[in-house]
Structure formats: structure tokens, C-alpha cells
Design an enzyme around this catalytic site. Structure first.
Site, PDB file in Angstrom:
ATOM      1  CD  GLU A  53       2.278  -0.980  10.572  1.00 21.19           C
ATOM      2  OE1 GLU A  53       2.563   0.223  10.822  1.00 21.19           O
ATOM      3  OE2 GLU A  53       1.477  -1.300   9.680  1.00 21.19           O
ATOM      4  CG  HIS A 112       1.922  -5.656  -0.312  1.00 19.51           C
ATOM      5  ND1 HIS A 112       2.273  -4.358  -0.523  1.00 19.51           N
ATOM      6  CD2 HIS A 112       0.731  -5.628   0.341  1.00 19.51           C
ATOM      7  CE1 HIS A 112       1.325  -3.571  -0.036  1.00 19.51           C
ATOM      8  NE2 HIS A 112       0.391  -4.315   0.498  1.00 19.51           N
TER       9      HIS A 112
END
Lengths: 337, 357
Positions: free
Chosen positions: A71, A140
Site C-alpha cells: 500500500e 473492512h
């Protein structure tokens, strides 16, 4: 996470939000060769939500690139690409994994233009699905948009419908500066609407008025507009006409549209899914207190997620503000005297 | 058991600490003018460095990171680069920046707290120095990808210190550069100290160069106080990258003879004996010895050069000290291409105008 594949969208049957994003990316990439997409599983797999479905087949592996699980790189590599004249659009698979990328946003993307006095610039878009309500695994479902709205030098844009996702994403890609584009995944497949695939952007830095009303102003963004509009419809049945504002661009904030509306109604409730404390609603409430106090007929209320860790799916509906909470706050505010 | 992979790391030195050529003599060493040119950049860098520290000590420059002792890494590397290659420096590569056309006034402006110092008049594609350690490595991969997509023959050159090699973003950048065969040269300028943490405490690896192995490309060690070797190894890595051979990690073995920055006191964590030992290895004296024995470099030549370097530095210092700050609105005017109207009120308030935000 492996949601079902998107239906092929078209203007005839309308589009859901994922299809609208896919069409916006397609339209932008056809028009501009310098656009490169990067992210995890965005190539042959089309992204875990299928936002990039079919794009690698159409535009090739050079322009639609699968990255490793990396990321910091997904946010940092586009800084180099953008400085060299490309327009990268990077995808973080879920906002819960965006935190290693924040260093690159705060320390580099947001300030490259400033620190080089415009010699190098950073026209990049970082897309990320966010928010709860789809029974996703741990990490999430959070809504951390306020963290990004605190960063100078970037834009933070959140669409709340397929048409606005299409137009705002095109605007974000065309913009010469970095944009964090947060996609409420609860809305990805929530509904379809006609979207004209004409490559035309919608304005950023601009609130959208979704409903006219003279009695109370309901301010929200992203997925919570669903509950907000439902509440507004129910309030109408009670004789209270609510004006509904979709903030859409959190940073820079179009405060004048909100102030105009509250100047008319004198009452305001701010609704967001993110935790209450330090949430972006606090900024709007503060601005109302500073700049609109004399127009206010009632205290500004905020309906928000709790100041708790986002629960796992069994309890997430108890965390997310629901229509009842919005209604209760709106009734209190509308009847305050 | 089957052995599936084997690796080795080579170390290259061409000029020993006494200034004597060892092994193959590089072409550049035979060219007196070229050697003098590299020597002058190193001497100029050192003169600049001393003056910058003096300016900081007298309150006329901000915190400054000295490159004392590391001049050969910067100059040898920049000497090997083409103009259109892209340098992504850390904060101790003043010599490379100068060699590539960044002016001393610009470096002083930057360290003196003025953003115009990163609006380089030369080296327009080079990145400004990177302060958050190693976080520019992903940018180098992005620059490399841009070059690769355009089919250009240029190379992104990313320099960082030994401390950066412990960071995840450096590995992420090296990993993708290997996976995509990007034209990037990574240079770990190993000066033995990450502020107060010695190289030995940073990693169990025998070399930093071997960190390239996990990314699937070659890592090589070079004597970083030997400008010929740095130039030679950089040349090889650059040519490999230009011809589609992908990245290289160069570990340049050098030493930070000064403090980490002007606000550091290295005597808190290392002793004089160690520093004294490294002064015997330093790059400028080494090249001077070579010039003296091989190219008839005289005391007079030396004095003339030092004088001209000092004059050049002084001229830059005068220019820097005479440069007015930018007006306050500049902090708004470079935030975005066009200032969003939401910030117009704040801009006005910063200018002292009345009004709401």
C-alpha cells in the site's frame, strides 16, 4: 471478499455505482493516454468489487497494472508517475488497508506542488471503497474520511449516487492536484439510475442539494444519504419539509451552500457514518456556530457512528446510524423553540 | 536437499585510502582534466558544507545536514548520470545536486527555510530532497515506470542512507522495480550511522547490498570514498538500466564524519578514536593524493582551486542572504493549481485583510 460480478451497465437500463465508476474510468482512459491504473487485483480480476472489470483487456497491461500487496507503494509510486506527467489512478482495495499509504499522501502527494513552487505536481487519484453495511470482515467497514479531510493540499471527494460517482470521478481524474476519492461500498450495487456516459465531469468543491425544503437542513455525504433522504420523506409526512445537502467534496468544503440553506431553515442536523468525535460533522457544526449562529433557531445536532471500534457484522447495524436516529434528531431540532 | 539459489555480493575499489590505484585503472583516472573536474566538485561541496554549518551556527541558516566525508558518493554518482536521468536524493546529497545543476543559492534557500530552494533552475526533473527517510523510494519506482512506459533511455536514481534500508517503503519500491524491470538505480549511502544507531545494530545482514537479492536483482558494494569506483559502479548500473536490464542496488561504504545534523551531537554516541580512523579514509584527501602523484597537482594548484571554491560559495551566500522571503500569500498560491474559493478568506486573513474565513 469476492462479490458477484457487475452486470454490464448501459444508459438504457441505468447503472449502479460500480458500473458508473467503470464507465468513468473507461471514458477518461479513452480520452487521455496518460492515465494509468494501479492497484491490487485490478487487472484480470477487475478489482474485488469489479470497478476495473474489463479495463485491462481493453487498455492493456501497461495501463492497467496489478501491483503486489504494497500500500505504501500504491500511493507512493503514483507520486513519481504524476511528477513525470502521467495521471495515475490508484486503487486501495479497502480503506482499512490505506493507513500505510497515508505517509505518502501527507508527506508527498499533498505538498509536491507547494514544496517545489509548482515545478513538480501530483495529478493523482487514490480511490478506496469504505464504510460499513455489507457484512464485510474485520477492518473492512470503517469510515475514516475525516483523517483525510484534515490534510492540506488534497481534495476529499465522496459520491452518493451512480451519476455523481461518474461525474465526480471524471472531475477528480482531470484535476491537476491529488484527490482522495472514497467510494461508499454499501452503495456500489444499492440501486441503478440513468447515467449519461458522455465523459462530462461534475463540479468538485461543490455541495449538491438533493431535496428542497424550508424547515430544516439535513447535511450528509456518501452512504448515509440513503437514510437521510428516507428520513426527509417521512418528515414530509409529518409536515416538516427538509432540505437535503450532499456535501460530496469534504475538502475543500463548500460552506456557502450549507450556510445559505441554514439561513433559510435555521435548523441543521449533520449525519455521518464515521465516529462522532473529530468527525467531519464537527467541522461543519463549528463553521455554523462561527458563521451562522444568528440564523440558528435550534442547536445543531449530529447523528454519527459511535465513538467505538467498528463492530464485526453481527452488530454493525447497531453501529450505523439508522433512519430512526436521523428522524429523532430531526424532530428534536425541528420542534426546538 | 536441493540448493535452488545462490547469491554473492562483490565489493569494488579502484583507489585505495592512500590514493593509489588498485586493480584496473579506469579511463577517467588517466584524463587529468576529468579528474580535476570531479575533485573540484568534491572540494566545492566540502567548502559549501563548512560555510552552511557556519551560517547555521550564526543563526542565518536552519538545521542543516552535513555531507562531510560523503562527497565521493554524491559526485561520483552524479558524474555518471545523464542530464535527463532523474535524481531522487535524500538530504545528504548536496554534491550530487550541485553537480547536476542545482545552485548553491537554491540549496541555501532550502536549508534556510524557503521553498524556492526546491524550484531548481537546473535539473528541472530532479526531485527535491526527501526528509522522511526512504519515503522517496516509491517515487523512484514511479519515475522509472514513467520512463519505461515512454520507452526513454533514462534512469531514476534514488539515494538514501543506511537507515532507510530498514524501512518497508524502500523494500516495496525495490521489490516492484525488480518485478517490473524498472530503470532504477538505488544507492544506499552507508555512512555507518543512522543518527545514533550504528550499522551493526540495524540489521543482521552482512551487507546492505544483499537486500537487493530479496527483490530479485543485483546488489553491489563499492568503496564510497573512492570516486573512481563509485563512478564506475554507477556507470555499470546506469547502463544496465538504460538497456532494459532493470534495477541495481549500490551500497556505497562511506562514513559520516560530522554530526547527523547541526542539532545533533555525535559525541554522545561515538568516540573520537573511531572518527579519527575514518578521517584516514576520507575521499577528498585520497583524490588529492592521487592527483599529486599521478597528475602533477601542485600546492599552488590546490590553493588556487580552494580559493576559487570559497569565492563561489561566498557569492552564493551573499545572494542567499540578500534574497527576501516570498510574500505570505505564496503559502496559499502553490497549494493547488488554482486556489479553491473555500480558502480565499483565509488567504485574505493571512494578508491582514478583514473578513470572515
Amino acid at each position: 471478499m469476492n462479490p458477484a460480478s457487475a452486470d454490464p451497465g448501459s444508459t438504457d437500463t441505468g447503472m449502479n455505482m460500480v458500473e458508473a465508476i467503470n464507465h468513468a474510468l473507461t471514458s477518461a482512459m479513452v480520452a487521455d493516454d496518460s492515465i494509468v491504473l494501479l492497484g491490487e487485483d485490478i487487472g484480470i480480476n477487475g478489482g474485488v468489487f469489479r470497478a476495473t472489470d474489463g479495463l485491462q483487456a481493453r487498455f492493456g497491461k501497461d495501463r492497467v497494472r496489478d501491483t503486489p500487496l504494497s500500500e505504501a507503494l500504491i500511493a507512493g509510486l503514483p507520486v513519481g508517475l504524476a511528477a513525470m506527467g502521467f495521471r495515475p489512478v490508484a486503487e486501495i482495495q479497502f480503506m482499512g488497508f490505506i493507513y500505510p499509504a497515508i505517509d505518502q499522501i501527507v508527506n508527498h502527494a499533498s505538498r509536491l506542488r507547494t514544496r517545489t513552487r509548482g515545478r513538480l505536481t501530483c495529478p493523482m487519484v487514490l480511490r478506496a471503497p469504505f464504510g460499513g453495511g455489507i457484512h464485510a470482515p474485520e477492518h473492512h467497514s470503517e469510515s475514516m474520511e475525516a483523517m483525510f479531510a484534515h490534510i492540506p493540499g488534497i481534495r476529499v471527494v465522496i459520491p452518493s449516487s451512480p451519476a455523481r460517482a461518474y461525474g465526480l470521478l471524471l472531475a477528480a481524474i482531470a484535476n491537476p492536484d491529488p484527490v482522495i476519492f472514497l467510494e461508499p461500498k454499501r452503495l456500489y450495487r444499492a440501486r441503478r439510475e440513468p447515467v449519461t456516459d458522455d465523459g462530462r465531469p461534475l463540479p468538485m468543491d461543490h455541495c449538491f442539494k438533493l431535496r428542497e425544503g424550508s424547515d430544516i437542513t439535513l447535511v450528509s455525504w456518501g452512504a448515509m444519504l440513503k437514510e437521510t433522504i428516507e428520513a426527509a420523506d417521512m418528515l414530509a409526512g409529518e409536515g416538516v419539509e427538509a432540505e437535503v445537502i450532499d456535501v460530496a467534496t469534504l475538502k475543500p468544503l463548500d460552506m456557502s451552500t450549507i450556510l445559505d440553506s441554514v439561513g433559510k431553515t435555521g435548523r441543521c442536523v449533520i449525519i455521518h457514518e464515521a465516529p462522532l468525535t473529530g468527525g467531519f460533522g464537527a467541522e461543519i457544526a463549528a463553521r455554523l456556530a462561527c458563521e451562522g449562529l444568528m440564523q440558528l433557531l435550534a442547536p445543531v445536532e449530529r447523528v454519527a457512528g459511535w465513538d467505538t471500534v467498528m463492530p464485526l457484522p453481527r452488530l454493525e447495524t447497531r453501529y450505523l446510524p439508522n433512519v430512526e436516529r436521523v428522524l429523532a434528531a430531526a424532530r428534536r431540532t425541528a420542534s426546538y423553540s | 536437499m536441493t540448493r535452488v539459489a545462490e547469491f554473492s555480493v562483490d565489493r569494488i575499489q579502484l583507489l585505495d585510502a592512500a590514493g593509489v590505484l588498485v586493480g584496473d585503472s579506469p579511463d577517467v583516472a588517466r584524463d587529468r582534466n576529468r579528474v580535476i573536474d570531479m575533485y573540484r566538485w568534491m572540494v566545492l561541496t566540502r567548502a559549501f558544507d563548512a560555510r552552511a554549518i557556519a551560517l547555521q551556527r550564526t543563526g542565518r541558516l536552519g538545521t542543516y545536514a552535513s555531507s562531510l566525508g560523503q562527497e565521493a558518493v554524491a559526485v561520483g554518482l552524479a558524474d555518471a548520470m545523464e542530464r535527463d536521468d532523474v535524481l531522487l536524493p535524500s538530504f545528504r546529497e548536496h554534491g550530487a545536486q550541485l553537480r547536476r545543476g542545482v545552485t548553491m543559492n537554491e540549496l541555501l534557500l532550502y536549508w534556510g527555510g524557503d521553498e524556492r530552494g526546491s524550484d531548481f533552475s537546473g535539473a528541472r526533473h530532479d526531485f527535491p530532497c526527501c526528509i522522511p527517510v526512504g519515503s522517496h523510494a516509491p517515487h523512484a519506482a514511479g519515475v522509472g515506470l514513467a520512463i519505461q512506459l515512454r520507452g526513454e533511455p533514462w534512469v531514476a536514481v534514488c539515494v538514501f542512507g543506511d537507515g532507510a534500508t530498514s524501512k518497508g517503503d524502500v523494500y516495496e519500491a525495490m521489490n516492484i522495480s525488480g518485478a517490473w524491470t524498472l530503470p532504477v538505480v538505488f544507492v544506499a549511502s552507508n555512512n555507518e550511522w543512522s543518527i545514533s544507531v550504528p550499522r551493526s545494530a540495524q540489521t543482521a545482514c552482512e551487507t546492505l547490498a544483499q537486500k537487493a537479492v530479496a527483490s530479485g536483482f543485483e546488489g553491489v558494494q563499492v568503496d564510497g570514498n573512492d570516486v573512481f569506483a563509485v563512478r564506475e559502479v554507477a556507470n555499470r548500473a546506469l547502463e544496465k538500466a538504460r538497456s532494459g536490464g532493470g534495477p541495481t542496488l549500490i551500497e556505497a561504504l562511506t562514513y559520516r564524519l560530522g554530526d547527523h545534523t547541526t542539532v545533533d551531537d555525535a559525541s554522545r554516541y561515538r568516540d573520537d578514536e573511531e572518527v579519527g580512523r575514518h578521517w584516514k579514509q576520507e575521499p577528498v584527501a585520497r583524490l588529492r593524493a592521487f592527483l599529486t602523484t599521478t597528475h602533477e597537482w601542485t600546492r599552488e594548484d590546490e590553493e588556487t582551486m580552494i580559493e576559487s571554491c570559497h569565492a563561489e560559495v561566498e557569492a552564493a551566500v551573499e545572494e542567499y542572504l540578500a534574497t527576501e522571503s516570498q510574500p505570505v500569500e505564496s503559502i496559499f498560491d502553490y497549494l493547488h493549481e488554482k486556489l479553491p474559493s473555500a480558502y480565499a478568506g483565509q488567504r485574505g486573513m493571512a494578508l491582514g485583510e478583514e473578513g470572515d474565513r
